[in-house]
Design an enzyme around this catalytic site. Structure first.
Site, PDB file in Angstrom:
ATOM      1  N   LYS A 192       0.833  -1.219   0.000  1.00  0.00           N
ATOM      2  CA  LYS A 192       0.000   0.000   0.000  1.00  0.00           C
ATOM      3  C   LYS A 192       0.858   1.256   0.000  1.00  0.00           C
ATOM      4  O   LYS A 192       0.429   2.318  -0.478  1.00  0.00           O
ATOM      5  CB  LYS A 192      -0.973  -0.023   1.188  1.00  0.00           C
ATOM      6  CG  LYS A 192      -0.336  -0.187   2.568  1.00  0.00           C
ATOM      7  CD  LYS A 192       0.075   1.122   3.204  1.00  0.00           C
ATOM      8  CE  LYS A 192       0.766   0.892   4.534  1.00  0.00           C
ATOM      9  NZ  LYS A 192       1.131   2.152   5.214  1.00  0.00           N
ATOM     10  N   THR A 249      -3.562   5.499   3.971  1.00  0.00           N
ATOM     11  CA  THR A 249      -2.235   5.902   3.508  1.00  0.00           C
ATOM     12  C   THR A 249      -2.310   6.721   2.230  1.00  0.00           C
ATOM     13  O   THR A 249      -1.426   7.546   1.956  1.00  0.00           O
ATOM     14  CB  THR A 249      -1.351   4.658   3.284  1.00  0.00           C
ATOM     15  OG1 THR A 249      -1.468   3.789   4.410  1.00  0.00           O
ATOM     16  CG2 THR A 249       0.101   5.032   3.125  1.00  0.00           C
TER      17      THR A 249
END
Length: 336
Positions: A192, A249
């Site tokens: 990610k 994120t």
């Protein structure tokens, strides 16, 4: 009350140490910057990483690893991925108990492409430790430190160990779920960061919400594709350590990977970005490892490869965005 050594007094290590201390545990935090440890012990602050945090006085900083891990029930790794192996090697010589090993780092080892739990398992044999537990999910140290509601995952092939870690951390602002898919949780955690660099770049280039949604959803497809090829359960990627961590994120200014991508999108060079960041941007090194691993496993990852071309081949970022949009048409539901 359990005795826990936290290895790594960065922002995340400090926030997790605070949570453990507030839950009544005996928390020791170890680092290799003497001035930082002195600051923790004398002023109960860690200004470089969490400038507004007053650290609980019960947390003691240690410069010597042997002292920090003396008699502990658990050891929590929160050091950069590149330091995991060397710290584990040093730890092996210093332990005088057989602790549960927890790690909250996110990345893939350069060269070997191994997940962090694999690296730890290689350096800390089973006869020297109990189970290894991965702590991961959508979380920012800055928000945990001020008691914002956060939910993450404790993953282990040993359910009892996962529940032990769940009990260590659970309180009214920090909720832990257990999971037995270590491969999926670690893969989601590592990859990610790559997509977050891309999401930041999209913002820096001036694109809108449509583009941000596109890179997150197709990024999740790439993460799932590689994770499944590694042996993960695809359902893990719609959980906390998959889509949950990806969302936080890719959308938050707290994310150093997003901030790095945003600066790249604005035209800054990678060396300049990394020099001014002040903290490790794990997604940069993970991009290289992921591209190499994808080739090894024959997995298609066009977004990751595009980000690699910008980071490592100095490709013009605007042209990279155009090129990926002009790829041949594909089907979406590849797992069906």
């Amino acid at each position: 009350m359990k005795k826990i050594a936290v290895l790594g007094p960065g922002s995340w290590g400090t926030a997790l140490a605070q949570t453990l201390a507030e839950n009544g545990h005996d928390v020791r935090i170890w680092g290799n910057v003497p001035e930082q440890i002195d600051e923790i012990n004398e002023y109960h602050t860690n200004k470089h990483f969490l400038p507004d945090l007053q650290i609980p006085e019960s947390i003691v900083g240690y410069k010597e690893l042997a002292e920090a891990v003396d008699g502990v029930d658990a050891v929590l790794f929160v050091v950069p991925t590149k330091a995991i192996r060397s710290v584990a090697q040093e730890l092996l010589e210093k332990m005088n108990t057989k602790p549960i090993i927890i790690h909250a780092s996110k990345g893939l080892e350069q060269g070997t492409h191994k997940r962090i739990s694999e690296v730890i398992a290689e350096e800390l044999p089973e006869e020297k430790r109990q189970a290894i537990v991965v702590l991961s999910g959508p979380s920012h140290a800055e928000e945990v430190a001020v008691h914002d509601i956060t939910t993450i995952t404790a993953a282990s092939i040993d359910q009892h160990a996962a529940e032990f870690v769940q009990d260590l951390f659970m309180n009214d602002y920090f909720r832990i779920y257990t999971n037995n898919d270590v491969i999926g949780v670690e893969t989601g955690a590592a990859l990610k960061n790559i997509i977050a660099i891309g999401a930041g770049a999209i913002h820096g280039l001036g694109f809108g919400d449509d583009a941000k949604a596109a890179i997150m959803t197709r990024g999740l497809a790439e993460i799932s594709r590689l994770g499944v090829a590694m042996g993960a359960n695809p359902l893990t990627f719609i959980g906390l350590s998959g889509v949950g961590d990806l969302i936080v994120t890719c959308t938050s200014v707290h994310s150093r990977n997003w901030r790095a991508g945003n600066l790249l999108g604005q035209g800054h060079k990678l060396a300049e970005v990394l020099e001014n960041m002040g903290m490790v941007v794990e997604g940069v090194s993970t991009t290289k490892a992921a591209v190499e691993l994808a080739k090894q496993l024959n997995v298609e990852m066009p977004i990751t490869e595009t980000i690699y071309s910008v980071l490592y081949e100095d490709k013009d970022i605007k042209q990279a965005a155009k090129d990926i949009m002009l790829r041949d048409g594909k089907t979406e539901n590849e797992f069906m």
